[in-house]
Design an enzyme around this catalytic site. Structure first.
Site, PDB file in Angstrom:
ATOM      1  N   GLY A 116     -27.360  38.149  -1.970  1.00 42.03           N
ATOM      2  CA  GLY A 116     -26.166  37.453  -1.798  1.00 42.03           C
ATOM      3  C   GLY A 116     -26.225  36.832  -0.299  1.00 42.03           C
ATOM      4  CD  GLU A 117     -25.851  38.910   3.510  1.00 39.06           C
ATOM      5  OE1 GLU A 117     -26.568  38.448   4.683  1.00 39.06           O
ATOM      6  OE2 GLU A 117     -25.730  40.287   3.726  1.00 39.06           O
ATOM      7  N   GLY A 118     -25.563  33.943   0.871  1.00 27.88           N
ATOM      8  CA  GLY A 118     -26.359  32.725   0.849  1.00 27.88           C
ATOM      9  C   GLY A 118     -27.588  32.770   1.296  1.00 27.88           C
TER      10      GLY A 118
END
Length: 351
Positions: free
Chosen positions: A317-319
């Site tokens: 996640g987190e981009g």
């Protein structure tokens, strides 16, 4: 939810394709990069697209259901990871720096008081959602506020000259929310949408499945791939997080402003599903960056007819997947703009 997103005018398609085909290479030899160059040219309606001021936005929010055991990590990790983002120490910070991406962190609804902080955008709707095992995660007013705040952030970026925006998130428990959204918005069996998230063991995964089945039964909403915008809004209010809702609004605002969207993995994909049900043409503005190891992401990609650029087994996640795919987008635009044509290079074409 008065967004006006139309598919890009395809009148430029033939001219863009001719420019791509006339580069010094065999037809189609750059594969997915050619399709990517065509997409960006159509979004920007130009033969010479630009990727000015690229920006990653990480939205953070807490989930009331996290305390019920849907995640392997305690809820406090959400605000602790926001602090890590602000200190520059998370994976997304590293990848954004390495690839020349700006990075903004948004408090969409973290159960923590950060106070005024450099690098943190305070757009908090509330300090976390309610527990969707017992009641809807958010009210309609809270949902709409999150959508509107996200759209406003995207419009501010566009007004400042940003041409491409990537989306990331942080929120303990948000893979569970994404699983419920994916189930209800694609019609995929719920069990096939649920993965290990932050690393649940087998008993933890079994508990997560039981809890999410209970939440779905409580809400009693249909699971369908053909539901419209009202259905998507109802599902978002029942199960979403503020970071997911704000991302969906930011995606809608960004597409409306003509930006290219870098869509990360499973949780960002759940926000994109909501946005696509509200405005189906948004798909034409999106670059699907990577294939997540979370099983529900496969259902999202199939429902959207999307082919991701990379498959590295990521599930952070987190981009991070968007940041890692970004150089491919730069390469696609660079070859379209800088690579010689057969004529300009004096190279003979295929007989």
């Amino acid at each position: 939810m008065n967004f006006a997103i139309a598919s890009p005018d395809i009148a430029l398609t033939a001219e863009l394709q001719r420019k791509i085909d006339n580069k010094t290479k065999p037809l189609g030899a750059l594969g997915e990069l050619e399709r990517l160059a065509l997409k960006v040219g159509l979004v920007q309606q130009t033969l010479s697209p630009r990727l000015d001021q690229p920006q990653m936005i990480v939205f953070a929010g807490d989930h009331g259901a996290a305390r019920a055991g849907v995640s392997a990590f305690p809820q406090d990790v959400t605000w602790q990871m926001v602090e890590n983002f602000l200190a520059g120490g998370a994976a997304i910070n590293v990848f954004a720096r390495a690839n020349g991406l700006g990075l903004s962190v948004v408090d969409a609804g973290v159960a923590h008081d950060f106070g005024p902080r450099d690098g943190l955008i305070d757009a908090k709707v509330a300090p976390g959602t309610r527990n969707y095992l017992d009641e809807p995660a958010m009210t309609a007013a809270e949902r709409d506020s999150a959508l509107a705040r996200g759209a406003a952030l995207a419009r501010e970026l566009a007004a400042a000259g940003c041409k491409v925006v990537g989306f990331g998130e942080m929120g303990i428990g948000n893979t569970a929310a994404a699983s419920l959204l994916t189930h209800h918005l694609t019609g995929t069996p719920l069990a096939d949408c649920i993965g290990r998230g932050t690393g649940l063991d087998d008993p933890g995964l079994a508990r997560k499945r039981e809890l999410l089945a209970r939440a779905a039964a409580r809400a009693g909403l249909p699971a369908t791939a053909t539901g419209g915008g009202e259905h998507a809004l109802a599902v978002l209010a029942e199960f979403g997080g503020f970071e997911i809702a704000m991302m969906a609004g930011a995606m809608l605002g960004a597409a409306e402003a003509g930006l290219v969207l870098l869509v990360d993995g499973f949780i960002v994909g759940s926000a994109f599903l909501v946005a696509a049900r509200l405005q189906p043409a948004i798909v034409d503005y999106a670059v699907f960056c990577h294939r997540s190891a979370e099983p529900g992401h496969q259902a999202q990609l199939a429902a959207l007819g999307a082919t991701p650029l990379i498959d590295l087994g990521l599930r952070l996640g987190e981009g991070t997947g968007a940041a890692l795919a970004w150089p491919l987008l730069r390469a696609a635009v660079a070859f379209l703009d800088e690579m010689a044509s057969f004529e300009s290079a004096g190279v003979s074409e295929k007989a």
